[in-house]
Design a protein around this motif. Structure first.
Motif, short mmCIF file in Angstrom:
data_model
loop_
_atom_site.label_atom_id
_atom_site.label_comp_id
_atom_site.label_asym_id
_atom_site.label_seq_id
_atom_site.Cartn_x
_atom_site.Cartn_y
_atom_site.Cartn_z
N LEU A 221 22.61 72.00 33.54
CA LEU A 221 21.72 72.28 32.41
C LEU A 221 21.69 71.11 31.44
O LEU A 221 20.66 70.82 30.83
N GLY A 222 22.83 70.44 31.30
CA GLY A 222 22.88 69.29 30.41
C GLY A 222 21.94 68.19 30.84
O GLY A 222 21.27 67.56 30.01
N GLN A 223 21.83 67.95 32.14
CA GLN A 223 20.93 66.90 32.63
C GLN A 223 19.47 67.28 32.42
O GLN A 223 18.62 66.41 32.26
N ARG A 224 19.17 68.57 32.40
CA ARG A 224 17.78 69.00 32.19
C ARG A 224 17.36 68.90 30.74
O ARG A 224 16.19 69.07 30.42
N GLU A 225 18.31 68.63 29.86
CA GLU A 225 18.00 68.56 28.43
C GLU A 225 17.72 67.14 27.96
O GLU A 225 17.65 66.88 26.77
N ARG A 226 17.53 66.24 28.89
CA ARG A 226 17.21 64.88 28.49
C ARG A 226 15.85 64.85 27.79
O ARG A 226 14.98 65.68 28.03
N VAL A 227 15.69 63.85 26.90
CA VAL A 227 14.41 63.68 26.23
C VAL A 227 13.32 63.39 27.26
O VAL A 227 12.18 63.84 27.14
N ARG A 228 13.67 62.65 28.28
CA ARG A 228 12.69 62.32 29.31
C ARG A 228 12.42 63.54 30.17
O ARG A 228 13.27 64.38 30.39
N ASP A 229 11.19 63.60 30.72
CA ASP A 229 10.79 64.79 31.47
C ASP A 229 10.85 64.59 32.98
O ASP A 229 10.42 65.45 33.74
N ASP A 230 11.36 63.45 33.45
CA ASP A 230 11.44 63.23 34.88
C ASP A 230 12.70 63.89 35.44
O ASP A 230 13.71 64.00 34.77
N GLU A 231 12.62 64.34 36.67
CA GLU A 231 13.75 64.99 37.32
C GLU A 231 14.60 63.95 38.06
O GLU A 231 14.08 63.04 38.69
N MET B 173 25.61 65.05 42.70
CA MET B 173 26.70 65.70 41.98
C MET B 173 26.41 65.77 40.49
O MET B 173 26.85 66.69 39.80
N LEU B 174 25.67 64.80 39.96
CA LEU B 174 25.39 64.75 38.53
C LEU B 174 24.55 65.92 38.06
O LEU B 174 24.71 66.40 36.93
N THR B 175 23.66 66.40 38.90
CA THR B 175 22.68 67.40 38.48
C THR B 175 23.03 68.81 38.92
O THR B 175 22.20 69.70 38.84
N THR B 176 24.26 69.04 39.37
CA THR B 176 24.65 70.35 39.89
C THR B 176 25.98 70.80 39.31
O THR B 176 26.79 69.99 38.88
N ASP B 177 26.20 72.11 39.32
CA ASP B 177 27.48 72.71 38.96
C ASP B 177 28.11 73.30 40.22
O ASP B 177 27.42 73.51 41.23
N PRO B 178 29.42 73.59 40.19
CA PRO B 178 30.04 74.27 41.33
C PRO B 178 29.36 75.63 41.55
O PRO B 178 28.90 76.25 40.59
N PRO B 179 29.27 76.10 42.81
CA PRO B 179 29.82 75.47 44.03
C PRO B 179 28.91 74.42 44.65
O PRO B 179 29.34 73.71 45.56
N ALA C 49 26.42 64.87 28.46
CA ALA C 49 25.69 66.05 27.99
C ALA C 49 26.09 67.30 28.76
O ALA C 49 26.31 67.25 29.98
N ARG C 50 26.18 68.40 28.05
CA ARG C 50 26.41 69.71 28.63
C ARG C 50 25.57 70.74 27.87
O ARG C 50 25.11 70.49 26.75
N VAL C 51 25.41 71.92 28.47
CA VAL C 51 24.81 73.08 27.79
C VAL C 51 25.73 74.27 28.01
O VAL C 51 26.19 74.51 29.14
N THR C 52 26.03 74.99 26.95
CA THR C 52 26.92 76.14 27.06
C THR C 52 26.22 77.32 27.73
O THR C 52 25.07 77.64 27.41
N THR C 53 26.92 77.97 28.63
CA THR C 53 26.37 79.16 29.29
C THR C 53 26.78 80.44 28.57
O THR C 53 26.25 81.51 28.88
N GLU C 54 27.73 80.33 27.67
CA GLU C 54 28.14 81.43 26.79
C GLU C 54 28.77 80.83 25.55
O GLU C 54 29.02 79.63 25.49
N ALA C 55 28.98 81.63 24.53
CA ALA C 55 29.59 81.12 23.31
C ALA C 55 31.01 80.63 23.60
O ALA C 55 31.75 81.25 24.36
N VAL C 56 31.37 79.51 22.99
CA VAL C 56 32.69 78.91 23.20
C VAL C 56 33.33 78.67 21.83
O VAL C 56 32.72 78.04 20.95
#
Length: 413
Positions: free
Chosen positions: A66-76, A81-87, A305-312
Motif C-alpha cells: 500500500l505504501g508503494q501505491r501512495e506515491r505522488v506519481r500515478d505509474d505502476e 518484492m517492493l510492491t508486495t506484502d507477505p505471503p 513508505a508504508r500505510v497502516t492497515t489498522e491503528a498502531v
C-alpha cells in the motif's frame, strides 16, 4: 486530537529545497520533540526514532504494498518484492535470491574483483584524458589529473558489478549503463510529470532489453560462466513478467544508489585521515564495516513508505488505520538512543544496527553485494591512490530527495 506540532521557524522542512541540502537539524528536532509527527505539508506521519522506524519496517500492520501505491506519481511499478506484502512477497523473494542472495554473490566474487580492478586501473588514464585532466596537469596536481567521484568511480563500479549479475557480454554493457542511468528517476516518488514519463519509457526499454536476453541466459544458467540472472530466468516458480520485474527492480534500486554511495563515502572519509588509514590497512573486514557505517551516516534511500492497515500505538502517539507513514531512515540512523556519537564516523562501529538496507521481511536482498563491492572498492582505491584528495569547488548535495547524493565532487589523484 491536539493540533499537529510544526517545526520551529529557523529549521527548514526536510523535504523543502533548503532542507534537502541538510535535513539532519530537522530530523533531530523531530526525533527529540515529536517522534511520531503528523506532517501537514505532506499529509503523512513521519517517524524519526530508530525503534519506531524499525517497527514500521518489520510489523505487518505497516503495508509496503500500500505504501508503494501512495506515491505522488500515478505509474505502476512492475511486480516485485517492493510492491508486495507477505505471503506474496516471500513467493517472489525466494527465487529473487537466485539473483541477489549471498550464494549468487559468492558465485561472481571473482568477477566483481575483476570489475573493481578495471575501474581502479583506469583512473589514472581517466584523470589524464578527462575534461579536468588538462587543468590538473597544468597546475601540477599529484597523480597527473582529476576525476569526478560519481562519473569516474561510482558509475563504472555499479555498471560493472550489475553487468556481472546479468552475465552481459562487453558489447551490451554501454547500452545497459545508459538504460540504468535513465531508469534511476523511478527512485524518486516525487518526480515531476516529465521526469516520470521519461522514467516509464526507460523502464519499458530496460524490461525489453532484459527480456531479450532472458532465454539465452536461462539456457546456460548451469554451465560454467552461467549468471545469477540466468538462474533466476530458469526458475519455473515465476512468470516471465515476475522475473523481469525482479530484474528491473534490481537495476532501479541498485545501480544509482551504489554509484552515488562512492561519492558520499569519500566525502566523509577523505578529510579524516585516521578513518581512511583504517580502511587502507585493515583488510576487507574493516572495509565492509566502514561501508555499513558510511551508509548509516548518509543513507542513499533516506525514507521508506508504508500505510497502516489498522491503528498502531507507539510511544509518541497513535497512528490511525489507513495512514500514510514515512519511516525516516536517515533520522533513525542517527538516533543517540541507539548509536554513540551518532554524527561521528566510526568505521569499526559494532554493533551497527542501521536501517539503510531496511529491516524485516523487506531487508534489501542486495546488501551483501553492496558490502562486498563497496568494501573492495574503498580499500583498493585508498591503497592504490594514497594521495587522493578533494579538489576544486566543494561538492553540493543534489536537490532531489532520492537518492541522497553529491554532485560535482572532483578528486585529485
Amino acid at each position: 486530537m491536539t493540533a499537529p506540532r510544526t517545526l520551529p521557524g529557523h529549521l527548514a522542512h526536510p523535504f523543502s529545497p533548503r532542507g534537502r541540502l541538510d535535513p539532519y537539524p530537522a530530523y533531530r528536532w523531530l526525533r527529540e520533540n515529536d517522534p511520531v509527527h503528523f506532517d501537514v505539508t505532506s499529509r503523512m506521519w513521519l517517524l524519526t526514532a530508530h525503534a519506531d522506524c524499525a517497527l514500521a519496517l518489520r510489523d505487518p500492520r505497516f503495508s509496503a504494498a500500500l505504501g508503494q501505491r501512495e506515491r505522488v506519481r500515478d505509474d505502476e511499478l512492475p511486480p516485485s518484492m517492493l510492491t508486495t506484502d507477505p505471503p506474496e512477497h516471500q513467493r517472489l523473494r525466494s527465487p529473487g535470491a537466485l539473483l541477489m542472495g549471498p550464494a549468487a554473490i559468492r558465485g561472481i566474487a571473482a568477477g566483481i574483483e575483476a570489475e573493481i580492478d578495471a575501474v581502479l586501473d583506469g583512473l589514472a588514464t581517466r584523470a589524464a584524458n578527462g575534461p579536468a585532466g588538462d587543468a590538473a596537469n597544468a597546475s601540477g596536481s599529484a597523480g597527473g589529473g582529476m576525476i569526478e567521484a560519481t562519473a569516474d568511480l561510482g558509475e563504472p563500479l555499479a555498471t560493472g558489478v550489475l553487468a556481472r549479475l546479468f552475465g552481459l557480454p562487453p558489447a551490451d554493457v554501454p547500452a545497459f549503463a545508459a538504460l540504468a542511468d535513465r531508469v534511476s528517476v523511478n527512485l524518486d516518488p516525487l518526480a515531476g510529470a516529465q521526469a516520470a514519463a521519461a522514467g516509464r519509457a526507460a523502464m519499458g526499454e530496460l524490461t525489453r532489453f532484459l527480456g531479450e536476453r532472458a532465454d539465452a541466459a536461462a539456457a546456460t544458467a548451469n554451465e560454467p560462466g552461467g549468471s545469477p540472472f540466468g538462474r533466476l530466468a530458469a526458475d519455473d516458480r515465476l512468470t516471465r513478467a515476475e522475473t523481469l520485474g525482479i530484474a528491473a527492480l534490481t537495476v532501479v534500486g541498485g545501480w544509482k544508489p551504489l554509484a552515488e554511495m562512492v561519492g558520499n563515502a569519500l566525502h566523509w572519509l577523505l578529510p579524516r585521515k585516521e578513518a581512511a588509514d583504517l580502511i587502507r590497512h585493515g583488510g576487507q573486514e574493516v572495509a565492509v564495516s566502514a561501508v555499513d557505517e558510511l551508509l548509516r551516516l548518509e543513507s542513499p534511500i533516506p525514507f521508506t513508505a508504508r500505510v497502516t492497515t489498522e491503528a498502531v500505538t507507539l510511544d509518541g502517539g497513535v497512528i490511525p488505520a489507513g495512514a500514510r507513514v514515512l519511516a525516516l531512515v536517515g533520522a533513525a540512523n542517527r538516533d543517540p538512543a541507539v548509536f554513540d556519537g551518532p554524527d561521528e564516523l566510526l568505521v569499526t562501529r559494532s554493533p551497527n544496527p542501521h536501517l539503510a538496507f531496511g529491516a524485516g521481511t523487506h531487508l534489501c536482498l542486495g546488501a551483501p553485494l553492496v558490502r562486498q563491492a563497496g568494501g573492495l572498492l574503498l580499500s583498493g582505491l585508498l591503497g592504490r591512490y594514497p594521495g587522493l584528495r578533494p579538489a576544486g569547488e566543494p561538492p553540493t548535495w543534489a536537490p532531489g530527495l532520492v537518492p541522497r547524493r553529491l554532485t560535482g565532487f572532483t578528486l585529485a589523484i
